[in-house]
Design a protein around this motif. Structure first.
Motif, PDB file in Angstrom:
ATOM      1  N   ILE A 132      -1.750  -1.024   0.377  1.00 39.31           N
ATOM      2  CA  ILE A 132      -2.915  -0.656  -0.422  1.00 39.31           C
ATOM      3  C   ILE A 132      -3.552   0.612  -0.265  1.00 39.31           C
ATOM      4  O   ILE A 132      -3.955   1.392  -0.927  1.00 39.31           O
ATOM      5  CB  ILE A 132      -3.787  -2.056  -0.693  1.00 39.31           C
ATOM      6  CG1 ILE A 132      -3.187  -3.236  -1.380  1.00 39.31           C
ATOM      7  CG2 ILE A 132      -5.017  -1.615  -1.476  1.00 39.31           C
ATOM      8  CD1 ILE A 132      -4.031  -4.552  -1.109  1.00 39.31           C
ATOM      9  N   ALA A 133      -4.126   0.634   1.009  1.00 40.10           N
ATOM     10  CA  ALA A 133      -4.736   1.899   1.526  1.00 40.10           C
ATOM     11  C   ALA A 133      -3.808   3.297   1.525  1.00 40.10           C
ATOM     12  O   ALA A 133      -4.535   4.178   0.813  1.00 40.10           O
ATOM     13  CB  ALA A 133      -4.926   1.928   2.982  1.00 40.10           C
ATOM     14  N   ALA A 134      -2.486   3.251   1.551  1.00 36.66           N
ATOM     15  CA  ALA A 134      -1.835   4.309   1.309  1.00 36.66           C
ATOM     16  C   ALA A 134      -1.679   4.445  -0.327  1.00 36.66           C
ATOM     17  O   ALA A 134      -1.676   5.802  -0.712  1.00 36.66           O
ATOM     18  CB  ALA A 134      -0.378   4.220   2.051  1.00 36.66           C
ATOM     19  N   GLY A 135      -1.523   3.315  -0.912  1.00 40.02           N
ATOM     20  CA  GLY A 135      -1.394   3.761  -2.646  1.00 40.02           C
ATOM     21  C   GLY A 135      -2.607   4.306  -3.005  1.00 40.02           C
ATOM     22  O   GLY A 135      -2.626   5.277  -3.915  1.00 40.02           O
ATOM     23  N   LEU A 136      -3.891   3.784  -2.459  1.00 43.22           N
ATOM     24  CA  LEU A 136      -5.049   4.371  -2.938  1.00 43.22           C
ATOM     25  C   LEU A 136      -5.075   5.875  -2.402  1.00 43.22           C
ATOM     26  O   LEU A 136      -5.753   6.857  -3.284  1.00 43.22           O
ATOM     27  CB  LEU A 136      -6.392   3.710  -2.503  1.00 43.22           C
ATOM     28  CG  LEU A 136      -6.454   2.226  -2.988  1.00 43.22           C
ATOM     29  CD1 LEU A 136      -7.650   1.453  -2.444  1.00 43.22           C
ATOM     30  CD2 LEU A 136      -6.719   2.262  -4.420  1.00 43.22           C
ATOM     31  N   LEU A 137      -4.738   6.159  -1.235  1.00 44.67           N
ATOM     32  CA  LEU A 137      -4.792   7.631  -0.722  1.00 44.67           C
ATOM     33  C   LEU A 137      -4.041   8.561  -1.608  1.00 44.67           C
ATOM     34  O   LEU A 137      -4.378   9.530  -2.056  1.00 44.67           O
ATOM     35  CB  LEU A 137      -4.303   7.596   0.740  1.00 44.67           C
ATOM     36  CG  LEU A 137      -3.916   9.023   1.213  1.00 44.67           C
ATOM     37  CD1 LEU A 137      -5.413   9.806   1.239  1.00 44.67           C
ATOM     38  CD2 LEU A 137      -3.349   8.954   2.733  1.00 44.67           C
ATOM     39  N   PHE A 138      -2.671   8.012  -2.291  1.00 44.57           N
ATOM     40  CA  PHE A 138      -2.019   8.753  -3.074  1.00 44.57           C
ATOM     41  C   PHE A 138      -2.692   8.914  -4.370  1.00 44.57           C
ATOM     42  O   PHE A 138      -2.702  10.062  -4.867  1.00 44.57           O
ATOM     43  CB  PHE A 138      -0.460   7.956  -3.278  1.00 44.57           C
ATOM     44  CG  PHE A 138       0.402   8.602  -3.991  1.00 44.57           C
ATOM     45  CD1 PHE A 138       1.311   9.598  -3.562  1.00 44.57           C
ATOM     46  CD2 PHE A 138       0.123   8.389  -5.386  1.00 44.57           C
ATOM     47  CE1 PHE A 138       2.369  10.393  -4.449  1.00 44.57           C
ATOM     48  CE2 PHE A 138       1.165   9.290  -6.320  1.00 44.57           C
ATOM     49  CZ  PHE A 138       2.105  10.118  -5.696  1.00 44.57           C
ATOM     50  N   TRP A 139      -3.292   8.145  -4.785  1.00 45.87           N
ATOM     51  CA  TRP A 139      -4.068   8.013  -6.065  1.00 45.87           C
ATOM     52  C   TRP A 139      -5.576   9.185  -6.158  1.00 45.87           C
ATOM     53  O   TRP A 139      -5.389   9.811  -6.983  1.00 45.87           O
ATOM     54  CB  TRP A 139      -4.399   6.752  -6.617  1.00 45.87           C
ATOM     55  CG  TRP A 139      -5.277   6.654  -7.789  1.00 45.87           C
ATOM     56  CD1 TRP A 139      -4.643   6.949  -8.969  1.00 45.87           C
ATOM     57  CD2 TRP A 139      -6.872   6.608  -7.890  1.00 45.87           C
ATOM     58  NE1 TRP A 139      -5.608   6.759  -9.984  1.00 45.87           N
ATOM     59  CE2 TRP A 139      -7.135   6.619  -9.337  1.00 45.87           C
ATOM     60  CE3 TRP A 139      -7.743   6.640  -6.993  1.00 45.87           C
ATOM     61  CZ2 TRP A 139      -8.462   6.699  -9.687  1.00 45.87           C
ATOM     62  CZ3 TRP A 139      -9.010   6.537  -7.495  1.00 45.87           C
ATOM     63  CH2 TRP A 139      -9.286   6.679  -8.796  1.00 45.87           C
ATOM     64  N   CYS A 140      -6.018   9.014  -4.913  1.00 44.28           N
ATOM     65  CA  CYS A 140      -6.940  10.152  -4.735  1.00 44.28           C
ATOM     66  C   CYS A 140      -6.664  11.408  -4.556  1.00 44.28           C
ATOM     67  O   CYS A 140      -7.089  12.543  -5.240  1.00 44.28           O
ATOM     68  CB  CYS A 140      -7.970   9.508  -3.486  1.00 44.28           C
ATOM     69  SG  CYS A 140      -8.861   8.186  -3.570  1.00 44.28           S
ATOM     70  N   VAL A 141      -5.391  11.581  -3.879  1.00 45.65           N
ATOM     71  CA  VAL A 141      -4.967  13.096  -3.898  1.00 45.65           C
ATOM     72  C   VAL A 141      -4.528  13.525  -5.077  1.00 45.65           C
ATOM     73  O   VAL A 141      -4.668  14.704  -5.539  1.00 45.65           O
ATOM     74  CB  VAL A 141      -3.930  13.126  -2.806  1.00 45.65           C
ATOM     75  CG1 VAL A 141      -3.271  14.437  -2.656  1.00 45.65           C
ATOM     76  CG2 VAL A 141      -4.217  12.751  -1.478  1.00 45.65           C
ATOM     77  N   ALA A 142      -3.875  12.417  -5.881  1.00 44.56           N
ATOM     78  CA  ALA A 142      -3.193  12.890  -7.124  1.00 44.56           C
ATOM     79  C   ALA A 142      -4.294  13.442  -8.139  1.00 44.56           C
ATOM     80  O   ALA A 142      -4.444  14.260  -8.913  1.00 44.56           O
ATOM     81  CB  ALA A 142      -2.606  11.787  -7.939  1.00 44.56           C
ATOM     82  N   GLN A 143      -5.563  12.431  -8.062  1.00 42.87           N
ATOM     83  CA  GLN A 143      -6.494  12.762  -8.781  1.00 42.87           C
ATOM     84  C   GLN A 143      -7.354  14.354  -8.541  1.00 42.87           C
ATOM     85  O   GLN A 143      -7.677  15.047  -9.054  1.00 42.87           O
ATOM     86  CB  GLN A 143      -7.891  11.848  -8.584  1.00 42.87           C
ATOM     87  CG  GLN A 143      -7.486  10.386  -9.361  1.00 42.87           C
ATOM     88  CD  GLN A 143      -7.119  10.378 -10.661  1.00 42.87           C
ATOM     89  OE1 GLN A 143      -7.523  11.036 -11.417  1.00 42.87           O
ATOM     90  NE2 GLN A 143      -5.625  10.099 -10.763  1.00 42.87           N
ATOM     91  N   GLY A 144      -7.272  14.579  -7.019  1.00 44.55           N
ATOM     92  CA  GLY A 144      -7.673  15.717  -6.662  1.00 44.55           C
ATOM     93  C   GLY A 144      -7.026  17.068  -7.177  1.00 44.55           C
ATOM     94  O   GLY A 144      -7.332  18.109  -7.457  1.00 44.55           O
TER      95      GLY A 144
END
Length: 185
Positions: A132-144
């Protein structure tokens, strides 16, 4: 005796014609080389710490130095590619005063997404677990980086983090935090 007005040379130089670009030299090249310099510094940091790492003789391949070595090699390769591309672009005269003024803008929102994602990942990893944490990290970086489809970014992030979890757990025998999915909390 007639008086002649003496005008400075700069006043007689009309400058570039309308629509014509004025080539620049030093400042923009330095701006283009900023990211390769940062990447080279990070790669050097990884290399030094990888070489200083104490590894017992009994460790089998790939060992703890393998992945840092791969990442360091890729970073140095990317630095070389970026420097060569910047120098070619600069020597061809494609860097101009107009591009210096308009091309380089700093996106604070993007930086906040990426830094916030890493901070959230570091703080929530033990609780949420790797997937979950790495999935959210990926999502945040993609948004950035300006992703247009946030749900697809989240699904992709969760898929990649799940595959990484499986690879580390089953293939390498290393355990990553399972968090709430493993019943740890």
């Amino acid at each position: 005796m007639t008086q002649q007005s003496v005008q400075p040379e700069a006043a007689s130089d009309p400058g570039p014609a309308p629509g014509q670009r004025t080539p620049r030299t030093g400042g923009l090249l330095l701006k283009e080389l900023t990211m390769p310099i940062v990447l080279a510094a990070f790669a050097t940091y990884l290399l030094v710490n990888m070489l200083l790492m104490e590894v017992p003789e009994s460790v089998d391949f790939p060992g703890p130095r393998f992945f840092p070595a791969v990442i360091t090699g890729v970073l140095y390769f990317l630095v070389i590619v970026q420097v060569v591309q910047s120098i070619r672009h600069w020597s061809a005269g494609n860097l101009t005063a107009e591009s210096e003024d308009s091309a380089i803008r700093f996106a604070w929102g993007s930086l906040l997404w990426v830094v916030g994602g890493f901070l959230g990942f570091a703080l929530l990893l033990e609780f949420l677990g790797w997937i979950i944490a790495a999935g959210l990290l990926f999502w945040c970086v993609a948004q950035g980086f300006g992703a247009k489809r946030p749900i697809m970014s989240l699904i992709t992030g969760l898929t990649v983090s799940s595959l990484a979890y499986i690879a580390f757990d089953m293939a390498l025998g290393l355990s990553l935090p399972s968090g709430i999915l493993g019943g740890g909390f």
